[in-house]
Structure formats: C-alpha cells, structure tokens
Design a protein around this motif. Structure first.
Motif, short mmCIF file in Angstrom:
data_model
loop_
_atom_site.label_atom_id
_atom_site.label_comp_id
_atom_site.label_asym_id
_atom_site.label_seq_id
_atom_site.Cartn_x
_atom_site.Cartn_y
_atom_site.Cartn_z
N THR A 1 -2.51 5.58 -2.76
CA THR A 1 -1.99 4.63 -3.72
C THR A 1 -0.53 4.93 -3.99
N VAL A 2 0.14 4.01 -4.68
CA VAL A 2 1.52 4.21 -5.12
C VAL A 2 1.70 3.44 -6.41
N TRP B 1 0.08 8.80 -3.50
CA TRP B 1 -0.87 9.72 -2.89
C TRP B 1 -1.19 9.21 -1.49
N VAL B 2 -1.13 10.10 -0.50
CA VAL B 2 -1.30 9.71 0.91
C VAL B 2 -2.65 10.20 1.41
N THR B 3 -3.49 9.27 1.84
CA THR B 3 -4.79 9.63 2.42
C THR B 3 -4.96 9.10 3.83
N ASP B 4 -4.10 8.19 4.25
CA ASP B 4 -4.26 7.57 5.57
C ASP B 4 -2.91 7.51 6.28
N VAL C 1 2.04 3.39 2.46
CA VAL C 1 1.03 3.23 1.42
C VAL C 1 1.32 1.96 0.65
N ALA C 2 0.31 1.15 0.42
CA ALA C 2 0.45 -0.06 -0.38
C ALA C 2 -0.69 -0.14 -1.37
N ALA C 3 -0.44 -0.70 -2.53
CA ALA C 3 -1.48 -0.79 -3.55
C ALA C 3 -1.20 -1.96 -4.47
N ASN C 4 -2.28 -2.52 -5.03
CA ASN C 4 -2.19 -3.51 -6.09
C ASN C 4 -3.00 -3.01 -7.28
#
Length: 436
Positions: free
Chosen positions: A28-29, A387-390, A284-287
């Motif tokens: 996420t970001v 946070w980087v998971t992928d 990383v992209a997030a909504n």
C-alpha cells in the motif's frame, strides 16, 4: 520556502497515525500531505463536535487551521520535483460564505452540475492533469446529491544522485523465495546512508537513497515478525528523533548488525569503506476509503448526514458524503515518482590491481517485504509512506546489453552527493562530500 516546523510535525503525526493503523500484510501507499490541508479547511468551517474531532486529526487550533493549510500547500508546491494543487467545486445554487471562500487559495474554484457523468469527466480530467497521468480518477463518489468537492493532488518526481544497476535477484528465503525479481544494485563509500534504530518492537534498518531535487526515499526493513504498521510508524519516529539515536554504518558492530545488514572487513584497492546495496524495484498503487475508519481522520461526526456540520461554509446544512485517496509510487534504477489525490465530497566494471587495504564493508540486502518513506530532506516532511509486498519481476525479454542504470563510460564519484541548493550535502564538510 519550505513547510513550517509546526505543519511538518502535524502532517507527519497524521501520517504516523494512519500508517500505524494499516492492516497487513498487503502492499500500500498513503500520503497525509494531501489529506491534512483538506481536513484543516473543513475544521475551519466546522461547528460542534465535528470541529473538535477534526482538530484532533490536524493537531491545530481551529483558528489557525485554514491559514496553516494554505501556507502548507504553497510551500509543498515550492519543493523541487513536487507539484501540488487544490481544487474546490460547488453546485451553482449552493450559497457559500464569502469569508470561508476567501481563505481557500485563489484559482481553485470550479462548478459541478449534478449530472454525475459530466461531473465525473471534469473531476477525473483535473486529477489526470495534476498528477501527470499517474492517477486517472477522483477517489470519491459523485452523484446528484453532491454539493461540494474539495480535493488536493500531489506528484513527486526525483532522479537518484547515483543510479542503480539493474540485476536479477532470486531471494533464498522469505515470502519472495525463488522468485526472479528486478533487482537494483549499487555501492557507495558513505556509510552514514544506512543506520539501525532500536525500537520497542525490535531493530529497524533505515537506508537513505538521495534524490537530485532534495527529495529522498528511506527504505525501512524490520525483522520478519514486524508488521507494516510497526515498521512505518517507527520509521517516521526516527525523523522526529524519538526513541534511541540510530547507529550509522560506520559504528555498527561486525556480523549481523541489523535486519538485512551484515558488517565485515574486506581487502580493497582504496582506503574507502564500502556500503553495498541490493534491493528490488517496485510499483505500488492503492485506493483508500477514508470513511472506513472515520475516527482516524476526525470525520466521524462530520460524516453523519442526518444534520449539518459546516456552518462556516454555507447556511445550508452540509455533511461529508464520501472521502477517499488514490495513490501510486514507482521506485526503479533511475529514480522515484509518486502521486496522490485526496478528495472529500460534501453532500445535501576490467581487471583491477591487487588490493592494498582492509576496509569496512556493509552489505544491505532488502529482499523481503519492506516499508518506504518519501522525505523532503531539509524539512523532514514525509510526502508518502508505503509498504512493498509485490516487487517487480525481472523482464523475461530483457536484453543483456541494455542500459543497467547509467552509462558505463561515465565515471561516477560515489562520494559526490549534492543537495538542492548548494551542490553538495549541507550537513557534511565540502571536502568530505566530494571525496577529497
């Protein structure tokens, strides 16, 4: 011009509060830099419990909120490599109090029609333009009941002072074990670029990657059992100087000195120490729906649509109908870029000579989930946290002769570190900064 210390503390406090609530584990970001000024403008106009709750989120007295938000947005837009914008759209038939409208920066006004298709096209176009295409849509619900939309956008682009080489990485353990990843590798003799901070939840490795515009990225690696919320919260805490003083690479003990860190001595052709970094590229992209946890952002009462909460905006009763953020961050061999939009809608290498020296060698390997902060170097404002998971996979069709991060014919001095105003690190002596 840079953000005031008061604004930086308030925004970083909200970022830490948000990061500390993140559910894990998933990439996420988030960015409080586009959320905080919106909450401050609403706080200025709010009444009753909504005003107090928004004040808890902004960390400011209501009388100071609008002025602080306006000054913060101006300072944010003045940071090199960063663009910031505020947008305000209202229904033509919504009466606005002139004094509140005057406190919102000029040039931000627009009109919504009540036709969701037309309004969505207008708002999405604004987002696309203000983030240079990194984000394409306004992250709130728009319909015929929407009376007002307040939005802030930010984009950050920086090139590394020294690019990375691209390489293949196949982690031997952890969640990414056996995956062929797009790795990034480089070395420097500046051991203060890495440090280990002792936190109540365990040691935290902080690795700084400096950008050319005075915007840097801090990579954060805790032990395998630390959550994303713990890592990001403690990473932001190190900026504020809370807790134990971090121990930098030149003073770390030999052996396993921290998460992902090993310190040893090696034979070398020069007397300079070595910090060797291996990490991974990521996007990383997030909504985020901010009303999923409204208390976190001071929006619990303000989103109660049974009554009005913003008498300072309009004599008509108004309540928050939706609130959201869209964010994206990209980290690669040459630099970093990110964008966030937050909106609130209101309803009604040759052969070397033999080595001569024994030097300190610090190896930093970040090959499992980790956090990152985008930080304005001089003010220590956190622009984004994530946070980087992928991580990105290594491209199967990559040409081995393709550029691996910078021109092999160019000689890079890995000690020449520049800042955005003077041409070298302001916190280091010039001779040391240029490696003389």
């Amino acid at each position: 011009m840079q953000p005031t210390a008061t604004s930086v503390r308030a925004v970083n406090r909200l970022t830490a509060r948000w990061a500390g609530s993140l559910p894990g584990p998933r990439g996420t970001v988030v960015s409080a830099t586009t959320l905080w000024p919106l909450l401050a403008f609403l706080q200025d106009a709010a009444g009753g419990p909504a005003r107090d709750e928004l004040g808890d989120a902004t960390g400011l007295p209501a009388a100071e909120a609008a002025g602080a938000a306006r000054g913060f947005l101006e300072a944010l837009g003045a940071i090199r490599g960063t663009r910031a914008a505020l947008g305000l759209w209202t229904r033509a038939d919504l009466p606005l109090h002139g004094d509140w409208r005057a406190r919102v920066p000029a040039g931000t006004a627009g009109t919504i029609t009540g036709d969701a298709t037309i309004d969505r096209r207008t708002l999405d176009g604004w987002v696309d333009e203000r983030t240079e295409g990194l984000i394409r849509s306004m992250p709130v619900h728009i319909d015929k009941s929407t009376q007002l939309v307040l939005a802030a956008a930010q984009s950050v682009r920086t090139r590394w002072l020294r690019p990375f080489f691209e390489t293949e990485v196949v982690p031997e353990s952890g969640p990414w074990q056996g995956r062929l990843l797009l790795g990034l590798h480089r070395t420097t003799s500046l051991l203060d670029r890495v440090a280990v901070a002792e936190t109540p939840d365990g040691p935290l490795t902080v690795l700084k990657i400096l950008g050319r515009t005075g915007v840097d990225v801090h990579l954060l690696l805790g032990h395998a059992d630390m959550t994303s919320a713990q890592v990001l919260r403690h990473g932001i805490g190190t900026l504020a100087g809370t807790g134990a003083t971090p121990v930098h690479g030149d003073r770390l003990p030999l052996g396993e000195a921290g998460p992902g860190l090993r310190v040893s001595t090696v034979r070398s052709r020069t007397p300079r120490p070595v910090l060797e970094v291996l990490t991974v590229a990521f996007r990383v992209a997030a909504n985020h729906d901010l009303l999923e946890e409204p208390a976190l952002f001071g929006l619990s009462t303000a989103s109660d649509t049974s009554r009005g909460h913003f008498p300072g905006i309009s004599p008509d009763p108004l309540a928050v109908g939706s609130a959201g953020q869209g964010a994206v961050a990209v980290f690669d061999a040459k630099g970093f870029e990110s964008a966030t939009v937050t909106a609130i809608s209101v309803m009604a290498g040759g052969m070397p000579p033999p080595p001569r020296y024994t030097v300190r060698h610090v190896e930093a390997v970040i090959d499992r989930p980790f956090g990152f902060l985008t930080v304005h170097r001089t003010s220590r404002l956190v622009l984004t946290a994530g946070w980087v998971t992928d991580p990105l996979p290594f491209p199967e069709d990559r040409d081995d002769d393709e550029d691996r991060g910078y021109d092999d014919d160019r000689e890079y001095d890995d000690d020449r570190e520049y800042d955005d105003d003077r041409g070298y690190d302001d916190d280091r002596g010039y001779d040391e900064a240029v490696g003389t």
